[in-house]
Design a protein around this motif. Structure first.
Motif, PDB file in Angstrom:
ATOM      1  N   ARG A 220       7.255  88.389  54.241  1.00 23.08           N
ATOM      2  CA  ARG A 220       7.085  86.931  54.165  1.00 23.08           C
ATOM      3  C   ARG A 220       6.158  86.410  55.257  1.00 23.08           C
ATOM      4  N   PRO A 221       5.545  85.271  55.016  1.00 26.27           N
ATOM      5  CA  PRO A 221       5.622  84.403  53.841  1.00 26.27           C
ATOM      6  C   PRO A 221       5.078  85.049  52.559  1.00 26.27           C
ATOM      7  N   PHE A 222       5.778  84.769  51.475  1.00 23.29           N
ATOM      8  CA  PHE A 222       5.420  85.288  50.153  1.00 23.29           C
ATOM      9  C   PHE A 222       4.919  84.117  49.300  1.00 23.29           C
ATOM     10  N   ILE A 223       3.658  84.218  48.848  1.00 24.08           N
ATOM     11  CA  ILE A 223       3.046  83.147  48.059  1.00 24.08           C
ATOM     12  C   ILE A 223       2.707  83.656  46.658  1.00 24.08           C
ATOM     13  N   ALA A 224       3.073  82.890  45.656  1.00 24.38           N
ATOM     14  CA  ALA A 224       2.635  83.226  44.302  1.00 24.38           C
ATOM     15  C   ALA A 224       1.661  82.157  43.833  1.00 24.38           C
TER      16      ALA A 224
ATOM     17  N   ASP B  70       8.055  81.732  49.092  1.00 20.09           N
ATOM     18  CA  ASP B  70       8.076  80.649  50.082  1.00 20.09           C
ATOM     19  C   ASP B  70       7.173  79.508  49.612  1.00 20.09           C
ATOM     20  N   THR B  71       6.079  79.875  48.949  1.00 23.09           N
ATOM     21  CA  THR B  71       5.149  78.858  48.440  1.00 23.09           C
ATOM     22  C   THR B  71       4.733  79.223  47.021  1.00 23.09           C
TER      23      THR B  71
ATOM     24  N   LYS C 193      -3.984  81.975  53.790  1.00 23.81           N
ATOM     25  CA  LYS C 193      -4.177  82.559  55.131  1.00 23.81           C
ATOM     26  C   LYS C 193      -2.860  82.841  55.834  1.00 23.81           C
ATOM     27  N   GLU C 194      -1.844  82.032  55.524  1.00 20.44           N
ATOM     28  CA  GLU C 194      -0.545  82.202  56.203  1.00 20.44           C
ATOM     29  C   GLU C 194       0.301  83.303  55.591  1.00 20.44           C
ATOM     30  N   ALA C 195      -0.095  83.780  54.416  1.00 20.89           N
ATOM     31  CA  ALA C 195       0.781  84.678  53.658  1.00 20.89           C
ATOM     32  C   ALA C 195       0.750  86.109  54.172  1.00 20.89           C
TER      33      ALA C 195
END
Ligand code: AMP
Length: 397
Positions: A191-195, A217-218, A312-314
């Motif tokens: 994490r963070p996990f983004i789809a 997370d997003t 970028k945060e993922a």
């Protein structure tokens, strides 16, 4: 992690090994125009050959709808595969797939030999998972290996039915890789996990959205499906793709995301056009304010920047579905921006097959992604949290 037995767990020396491959390659005038799927099959085949197995390969090709269609014969695949493997791949040209040619060829095989059966969809029973054809396929072999992820979401004779009549059914390296990446990303992500979800319709991605809202997370939404969300929130969408019946559903998803603490990102600006045409007049407007007679065909530049920043945060990103009508170059910028953002990040990046895989490859970012799934429909069902019949049918570890 994979809890299915793989080719690494069996000893095939001297055994007849039926390998279900995905040789569903595009053909033009009898020539293979994209051999990626053949190349992708090589690691499993080389391993089984090196171990002294007698390989009987099978696959479907296109949709012959249960009858022999010469233009959908696997014969050209046998020729090219012989070159790629550096050894003869004997083609068993039986219209009934398991016929006299196949049986004689299997009888004459030595350790390390390879034969290829005719298109499994020449048989009507194939897509109905009929018992008779499953038994015929099983009668050729001692061991079954399934390496065709692209059909893993279907229960057909050559990937599921056959396993009822063999003692040993395992997965190949391609299947293993798909299950490891997609499974790990969804169930055990860093994490963070983004789809990122895009594509034409909300209705075809409902189960994916629901399953992913429990895991990510997003959640980023783009493409044609985003207009149903805009409309649901009181925006005007002009002639954009819209599924009125799903507006309430969209509101529920927005609420569910809030309750779960999932950040849900929707487009803030949109590239609109006055026709579904690459050369149509274009402009950028706020997403909730598309005028009559205009349609949204891509996410706008502000949205593209916002999505790229989020990526970028993922640490893990899964992407399925384009951000716009990317087949038209004037509406491909949003999809391209997302592809670039994924290429630039150090996160684990997984592309869920189909259009997004095509887009990433076309744009030249293919080798920058951690994993590009070879199965559009199969990867989508994986993201829905479903158990795929083709995977379930393999022996457990
Ligand atoms: P899907 O199969 O649902 O992933 O949808 C992929 C298709 O959606 C692609 O052919 C895109 O051209 C199309 N698409 C994505 N966004 C839009 C849009 N805003 N308007 C029309 N078609 C779109």
């Amino acid at each position: 992690m994979l809890n299915k037995k793989s080719v690494d767990d069996i000893n095939v020396k001297g055994l007849k090994v039926l390998v279900r491959c995905d040789f569903n390659v595009p053909l033009k005038d009898g020539k293979i125009t994209d051999e990626n799927r053949l190349v992708a099959a090589l690691p499993t085949l080389k391993k089984l050959i090196a171990d002294g197995g007698r390989l009987i390969l099978c696959s479907h090709l296109g949709k012959p709808k249960g009858e022999p269609k010469p233009e959908l014969s696997l014969a050209p695949v046998a020729v090219r595969l012989s070159e790629l493997l550096g050894q003869e791949v004997k083609f068993a040209a039986d219209p009934e797939v398991v016929g006299p040619n196949a049986k004689a060829a299997v009888e004459a095989m030595k350790d390390g030999d390879v034969i290829l059966l005719e298109n499994t969809r020449y048989r009507k029973e194939e897509t109905k998972n009929g018992e008779e054809f499953s038994k015929e396929l099983a009668s050729l072999c001692d061991v079954f290996v399934n390496d065709a992820f692209g059909t893993a979401h279907r229960a057909h004779c050559s990937n599921v039915g056959v396993t009822q009549f063999v003692d040993t059914a395992v997965v190949g390296y391609l299947m293993q890789k798909e299950i490891d990446f997609l499974g790990n990303a969804v169930n055990n992500p860093e994490r963070p996990f983004i789809a990122i979800l895009g594509g034409a319709k909300v209705s075809s991605k409902i189960s994916v959205i629901e399953n992913l809202l429990d895991k990510v997370d997003t959640l980023i939404i783009g493409g044609g499906m985003s207009y149903t969300f805009s409309k649901a929130q009181g925006g005007t969408v002009g002639t954009s793709l819209l599924e009125e019946d799903y507006c309430e559903y969209a509101l529920n998803m927005i609420k569910k995301a809030e309750e779960k603490g999932v950040k849900l990102l929707l487009p803030i600006d949109t590239v609109i056009a006055d026709a579904f045409d690459n050369d149509a007049n274009r402009k950028v407007v706020d997403s909730n304010n598309i005028p009559d007679g205009w349609m949204g065909l891509d996410i706008g530049p502000k949205t593209a920047t916002m999505y790229a920043e989020a990526v970028k945060e993922a640490k893990t990103v899964v992407w399925n579905g384009p951000m716009g009508a990317f087949e038209m170059p004037n509406f491909a910028a949003g999809t391209e921006a997302v592809a670039k953002a994924l290429a630039d990040t150090d996160a684990v990046t997984i592309i869920g097959g189909g259009d997004s895989a095509a887009a990433v490859n076309q744009l030249g970012y293919g080798d920058k992604m951690t994993h590009i799934s070879t199965g559009g429909g199969a990867s989508l069902e994986f993201l829905e949290g479903k158990e795929l019949p083709g995977v379930a049918a393999a022996n457990d570890r």
